[in-house]
Scaffold this active site. Structure first.
Site, PDB file in Angstrom:
ATOM      1  N   GLU A 171      65.485  28.618  34.286  1.00 15.67           N
ATOM      2  CA  GLU A 171      66.744  28.633  33.521  1.00 15.67           C
ATOM      3  C   GLU A 171      67.936  28.002  34.243  1.00 15.67           C
ATOM      4  OE1 GLU A 171      67.170  32.763  32.297  1.00 15.67           O
ATOM      5  OE2 GLU A 171      65.103  32.824  31.669  1.00 15.67           O
ATOM      6  N   ASN A 213      60.860  26.262  34.153  1.00 12.83           N
ATOM      7  CA  ASN A 213      60.727  27.232  33.063  1.00 12.83           C
ATOM      8  C   ASN A 213      62.101  27.558  32.468  1.00 12.83           C
ATOM      9  OD1 ASN A 213      59.049  29.221  31.612  1.00 12.83           O
ATOM     10  ND2 ASN A 213      60.259  30.753  32.692  1.00 12.83           N
ATOM     11  N   HIS A 248      61.153  32.611  23.291  1.00 14.80           N
ATOM     12  CA  HIS A 248      61.742  33.868  22.786  1.00 14.80           C
ATOM     13  C   HIS A 248      62.395  33.564  21.440  1.00 14.80           C
ATOM     14  CE1 HIS A 248      60.946  36.034  26.506  1.00 14.80           C
ATOM     15  NE2 HIS A 248      61.538  35.090  27.207  1.00 14.80           N
ATOM     16  N   GLU A 277      56.654  32.632  27.620  1.00 12.85           N
ATOM     17  CA  GLU A 277      57.209  33.982  27.419  1.00 12.85           C
ATOM     18  C   GLU A 277      57.313  34.307  25.924  1.00 12.85           C
ATOM     19  OE1 GLU A 277      60.796  34.534  29.682  1.00 12.85           O
ATOM     20  OE2 GLU A 277      60.034  33.448  31.409  1.00 12.85           O
ATOM     21  N   ASP A 279      57.510  35.677  22.362  1.00  8.98           N
ATOM     22  CA  ASP A 279      57.664  36.874  21.541  1.00  8.98           C
ATOM     23  C   ASP A 279      58.509  36.469  20.325  1.00  8.98           C
ATOM     24  OD1 ASP A 279      59.684  38.341  24.198  1.00  8.98           O
ATOM     25  OD2 ASP A 279      60.282  36.799  22.742  1.00  8.98           O
TER      26      ASP A 279
HETATM   27  O1  G3I Z   1      63.207  47.953  39.320  1.00  6.29           O
HETATM   28  C1  G3I Z   1      64.538  48.410  39.090  1.00  6.29           C
HETATM   29  C2  G3I Z   1      64.608  49.911  39.299  1.00  6.29           C
HETATM   30  O2  G3I Z   1      64.372  50.196  40.662  1.00  6.29           O
HETATM   31  C3  G3I Z   1      65.997  50.396  38.892  1.00  6.29           C
HETATM   32  O3  G3I Z   1      66.028  51.805  39.006  1.00  6.29           O
HETATM   33  C4  G3I Z   1      66.251  49.989  37.436  1.00  6.29           C
HETATM   34  C5  G3I Z   1      67.603  50.433  36.940  1.00  6.29           C
HETATM   35  O4  G3I Z   1      68.573  49.592  37.496  1.00  6.29           O
HETATM   36  O5  G3I Z   1      66.192  48.538  37.335  1.00  6.29           O
HETATM   37  C6  G3I Z   1      64.909  48.066  37.667  1.00  6.29           C
HETATM   38  O6  G3I Z   1      64.916  46.659  37.572  1.00  6.29           O
HETATM   39  C7  G3I Z   1      64.923  46.192  36.228  1.00  6.29           C
HETATM   40  C8  G3I Z   1      63.706  45.284  36.038  1.00  6.29           C
HETATM   41  O7  G3I Z   1      63.725  44.673  34.737  1.00  6.29           O
HETATM   42  C9  G3I Z   1      62.401  46.060  36.190  1.00  6.29           C
HETATM   43  O8  G3I Z   1      62.334  47.032  35.176  1.00  6.29           O
HETATM   44  C10 G3I Z   1      66.188  45.367  36.030  1.00  6.29           C
HETATM   45  O9  G3I Z   1      67.298  46.244  36.067  1.00  6.29           O
HETATM   46  C11 G3I Z   1      66.128  44.668  34.686  1.00  6.29           C
HETATM   47  O10 G3I Z   1      67.245  43.763  34.570  1.00  6.29           O
HETATM   48  C12 G3I Z   1      64.874  43.822  34.617  1.00  6.29           C
HETATM   49  O11 G3I Z   1      64.824  43.210  33.344  1.00  6.29           O
HETATM   50  C13 G3I Z   1      63.948  42.082  33.289  1.00  6.29           C
HETATM   51  C14 G3I Z   1      64.798  40.815  33.082  1.00  6.29           C
HETATM   52  O12 G3I Z   1      63.927  39.673  32.979  1.00  6.29           O
HETATM   53  C15 G3I Z   1      65.709  40.546  34.256  1.00  6.29           C
HETATM   54  O13 G3I Z   1      64.957  40.305  35.414  1.00  6.29           O
HETATM   55  C16 G3I Z   1      63.014  42.258  32.106  1.00  6.29           C
HETATM   56  O14 G3I Z   1      62.143  43.358  32.343  1.00  6.29           O
HETATM   57  C17 G3I Z   1      62.178  40.996  31.937  1.00  6.29           C
HETATM   58  O15 G3I Z   1      61.398  41.076  30.735  1.00  6.29           O
HETATM   59  C18 G3I Z   1      63.085  39.782  31.810  1.00  6.29           C
HETATM   60  O16 G3I Z   1      62.264  38.645  31.763  1.00  6.29           O
HETATM   61  C19 G3I Z   1      62.989  37.404  31.720  1.00  6.29           C
HETATM   62  C20 G3I Z   1      62.210  36.383  32.518  1.00  6.29           C
HETATM   63  O17 G3I Z   1      62.057  36.845  33.843  1.00  6.29           O
HETATM   64  C21 G3I Z   1      62.912  35.037  32.468  1.00  6.29           C
HETATM   65  N1  G3I Z   1      63.097  34.591  31.086  1.00  6.29           N
HETATM   66  C22 G3I Z   1      63.801  35.569  30.248  1.00  6.29           C
HETATM   67  C23 G3I Z   1      63.080  36.903  30.266  1.00  6.29           C
HETATM   68  C24 G3I Z   1      63.757  37.883  29.357  1.00  6.29           C
HETATM   69  O18 G3I Z   1      65.035  38.156  29.844  1.00  6.29           O
END
Ligand code: G3I
Length: 382
Positions: A171, A213, A248, A277, A279
């Site tokens: 991105e 990506n 997406h 990705e 959905d």
């Molecule tokens: O692991 C921590 C945990 O320790 C903490 O307690 C909790 C609360 O703050 O956060 C947890 O991390 C979260 C992580 O997902 C794992 O659950 C992050 O806050 C949260 O922001 C993260 O969201 C992910 C997001 O990317 C940001 O990284 C989503 O699951 C994931 O589906 C999403 O995937 C992205 C791709 O990587 C890139 N393209 C877009 C796609 C959708 O946004």
């Protein structure tokens, strides 16, 4: 489908050997190597599509329920770590790496015969601030470049031989009028951070396919800007093998014409094209694409008790038309990965606000939805 088979070994027509083989083959078909095994009626997505392009799913890690592992093994041949290989979880402090999540995922995948696609080495989100700070001040180009190179060398080096591909940079194209997204990577290193990342990734892993990506690059200005990026990287002989169109999309608004144009255009530049990705959001939202920073207010949760038959049909139609397109361009597509194993695991249940979403092929009880049945039926017919 008529099984096309190839006799093991080579024998002259009419010879005793070929007669003997024919008799043995009738007695023991396993003697024959089926070239294009017909997908079995109860075969999963990977059995139905596997000879055209790989079918994958993003998973949070190795700690899946047994029934989720069963669903994964039946339908998917490749996995993408949803979060555990991103810079923040894997390299929380300078010089300290945490490979536990990624290693467990790789181990589980290998035990199930699944390949792994690394995600992601360089991203502006979920990237610790320490990369960009030098004694409390913004770090300069050389220091941030050194840190980025060390990060890639360590992570891609650690997983060298264990991942089939990397989303090297995620991105980086601007959603608006600009060329590249204005991030700490461009501010500290400059626009060439992308090229440097790919060079470092190839140095760390000589074999993995290296992808750029992004979301919404199927159309609008982002497709042209992605083509510009690919051409600039190719001009500098930067090692890049493919482009990941994230996918997406939203129900009733899947931009099929743009998707087809992008698949053709990226492939024409010598790129493998992966849908990385996939959905299809069924709950209305104003944010397009997948900017994780986007947030929305609102409380409506129209499908909290499940999808209506009408919406199930709309979702099935959208997925079927998408897979018709993927099959049409099977020669250009390396992989179609769903962003989640089933509806209960979808990030769209919490982005851009909390909702009950039903964006994937399998529901919260891990059962195939009409969309799954339709996609399977399409694959069996083609
Ligand atoms: O692991 C921590 C945990 O320790 C903490 O307690 C909790 C609360 O703050 O956060 C947890 O991390 C979260 C992580 O997902 C794992 O659950 C992050 O806050 C949260 O922001 C993260 O969201 C992910 C997001 O990317 C940001 O990284 C989503 O699951 C994931 O589906 C999403 O995937 C992205 C791709 O990587 C890139 N393209 C877009 C796609 C959708 O946004």
């Amino acid at each position: 489908m008529k099984k096309r088979v190839r006799m093991m070994g080579v024998a002259k027509p009419g010879s005793i050997l070929i007669e003997l083989l024919a008799v043995m083959a009738m007695m023991c078909p396993a003697m024959l190597v089926a070239q294009d095994k017909a997908p079995t009626a109860d075969g999963g997505l990977k059995s139905v599509y596997g000879k055209r392009f790989a079918i994958g799913a993003a998973i949070p890690g190795a700690d899946l329920k047994n029934e989720e592992i069963a669903l994964l093994s039946k339908h998917f041949s490749t996995v993408t770590p949803e979060n555990c290989m991103k810079p923040e979880p894997i390299h929380p402090e300078e010089g300290r790496y945490d490979f536990t999540g990624g290693d467990a995922l790789v181990k589980m995948a290998q035990s199930k015969g699944l390949t792994v696609n690394g995600h992601t080495l360089v991203w502006h989100y979920q990237c610790p601030d320490w990369f960009f700070v030098d004694n409390g001040k913004p770090a300069g180009r050389e220091l941030v470049l050194k840190r980025m190179r060390e990060h890639i060398a360590a992570v891609a080096g650690h997983y060298s031989g264990k991942v089939a591909s990397w989303d090297v940079v995620n991105e980086a194209i601007d959603d608006g009028k600009g060329y590249l997204r204005n991030t700490k990577w461009t501010q500290c290193i400059g626009d060439d951070f992308i090229a440097e990342a790919f060079i470092a990734a190839r140095k760390a892993d000589p074999k993995a396919d290296l992808y750029y990506n992004d979301y919404s690059i199927e159309g609008g200005g982002k497709r042209e800007k992605t083509l510009r990026l690919i051409r600039e990287l190719k001009q500098r002989n930067v090692p890049i093998n493919g482009v990941g169109i994230q996918g997406h999309w939203q129900v009733g608004r899947v931009p099929l014409k743009d998707i087809e144009a992008a698949i053709v255009a990226f492939h024409a530049e010598g790129m493998k094209v992966a849908i990385t990705e996939l959905d299809i959001d069924v709950v209305s939202r104003s944010a397009s694409g997948a900017n994780v920073n986007a947030r929305e207010k609102g409380a409506d949760d129209p499908f909290v008790d499940g999808l209506t038959p009408e919406m199930q049909k709309k979702l099935a139609d959208d997925y079927t038309r998408l897979f018709e397109l993927f099959l049409k361009h099977r020669d250009k597509i390396s992989r179609v990965t769903f962003w989640g194993l089933h509806d209960g695991r979808s990030w769209l249940n919490s982005w851009p606000r909390k909702r009950t979403n039903h964006a994937l092929l399998f529901d919260r009880s891990l059962q195939p939805k009409p969309a799954a049945e339709s996609v399977l039926e399409l694959g069996r017919k083609q």
